[in-house]
Design an enzyme around this catalytic site. Sequence first.
Site, short mmCIF file in Angstrom:
data_model
loop_
_atom_site.label_atom_id
_atom_site.label_comp_id
_atom_site.label_asym_id
_atom_site.label_seq_id
_atom_site.Cartn_x
_atom_site.Cartn_y
_atom_site.Cartn_z
N GLY A 116 0.83 -1.19 0.00
CA GLY A 116 0.00 0.00 0.00
C GLY A 116 0.87 1.24 0.00
O GLY A 116 2.06 1.19 0.33
N CYS A 117 0.28 2.38 -0.36
CA CYS A 117 1.09 3.60 -0.45
C CYS A 117 1.61 4.03 0.92
O CYS A 117 2.83 4.22 1.10
CB CYS A 117 0.28 4.72 -1.11
SG CYS A 117 -1.31 5.07 -0.35
N TYR A 118 0.73 4.17 1.91
CA TYR A 118 1.18 4.58 3.24
C TYR A 118 2.13 3.55 3.86
O TYR A 118 3.17 3.93 4.43
CB TYR A 118 -0.01 4.81 4.16
CG TYR A 118 -0.93 5.94 3.78
CD1 TYR A 118 -0.45 7.24 3.60
CD2 TYR A 118 -2.30 5.72 3.61
CE1 TYR A 118 -1.31 8.27 3.26
CE2 TYR A 118 -3.16 6.75 3.28
CZ TYR A 118 -2.66 8.02 3.10
OH TYR A 118 -3.52 9.05 2.77
N PHE A 287 7.30 10.63 -1.10
CA PHE A 287 7.25 9.84 -2.34
C PHE A 287 5.91 10.06 -3.03
O PHE A 287 4.98 10.64 -2.45
CB PHE A 287 7.48 8.35 -2.06
CG PHE A 287 6.51 7.73 -1.08
CD1 PHE A 287 5.47 6.94 -1.50
CD2 PHE A 287 6.67 7.95 0.29
CE1 PHE A 287 4.59 6.36 -0.59
CE2 PHE A 287 5.80 7.38 1.21
CZ PHE A 287 4.76 6.58 0.76
#
Length: 315
Positions: A116-118, A287
Site C-alpha cells: 500500500g502507499c502509506y 514519495f
Amino acid sequence: MSQPTVYIDGDQGTTGLLIHERLRGRIDLQLVTLPDAERKDPVRRAEAINAADIAILCLPDAAAREAVGFIRNPAVRVIDASSAHRTQPDWVYGFPEMANGHAQTIAHARRVTNPGCYPTGAIALLRPLQQAGLLPRDYPVSIHAVSGYSGGGRAAVDAFESGDASQAKPLQVYGLALAHKHVPEIQLHAGLTNRPMFVPAYGAYRQGIVLTVPIELRLLPAGVTGEQLHACLAHHYADARHVDVTPLADTQAITHLDPQALNGTNDMRLGVFVNAEHGQVLLSAVFDNLGKGASGAAVQNLDLMLGAADVAKAA
C-alpha cells in the site's frame, strides 16, 4: 525466445492506467488488453489471466480475490495491487528494498502483493530500525501522513477535478476510528508487536505523500541516538536505486517537506530530523503515492520477475 505477455486486469482505474502508461512502448514484453466491451466480462478476463505470463491485478479487494480464483494455469504469475493479500503468508510482499535479498525473492515469486502507499513509507522507516534492535518491537508507534487526493482512487479524483475547485477542502483528516485497512499491513511488515496509531489525511493537491513518525529517544534502548537511527537507515538503503536517505547534515537546513517533490518518479526520500536537546526525532518519507506507492512499485516488481533489471534501470 518469445516475449513475455503481461495482462492488466483493471487497466481503467487510477493505478491500472498508470501501469499501462509506464509499460506502453516497452519492446521487451507484450502488453495484452481487452476491448472495452469485454473488460468486465469474467469469462474473457479469466481467459486473459490464464493466457498471460504475468497478470497484474488493479482491482478492489473482493474482485482481486475473485480474479485469483480464475487461475487454472499453474504457470501464471501474479502481481496484486489491491490490499487483499498483503498479510497472507503465501504471498511475497512486493517491497524490494525492505530486506537484504528480498528483491531476489520477488524475482522468483509466483504471487507478489504490491505494498500500500502509506505502508511503503512507514515500513521503509520502521523495519530497518526494528531489525537492528534500535526500535523495540513494542514501541508505541504513531504515524501521520498526508496524501494527494488521488490516493482516494478514481472517485476522489473525479470529485476534486470535475466540481467547483473553490469547494475543495484544503485538508481532510480521515481514519478517525483508528481502523484503517493499512494498519495490519504496517504492523506485520514493520515487525511491530502492537498496532501502530495511524492518522492519514488527503490534501487539495493531486499526488504525493509526506509521512512522518515521531520518536522519543527515552523509549528506545539505553544510549540510542538520533545519529544512530540515521546511520542505520543510510546503511540499509546505501545500494538502493529508488530509496534515498538525506544526509544528516542536510536536514538541518530543511524547514519544510514538500509531498510533491518526487511526483512522477518511483523514488522515495527518507529523512531523520534530530532534536538532541529534547530527546526527540522525527522520521520522514516523501514519495509519489501513484509512483513508489503504486504503479511504479508494480512495474519495479514486474521487472524483477521478468529479470529485466537493465530495462528498469534505463526506464
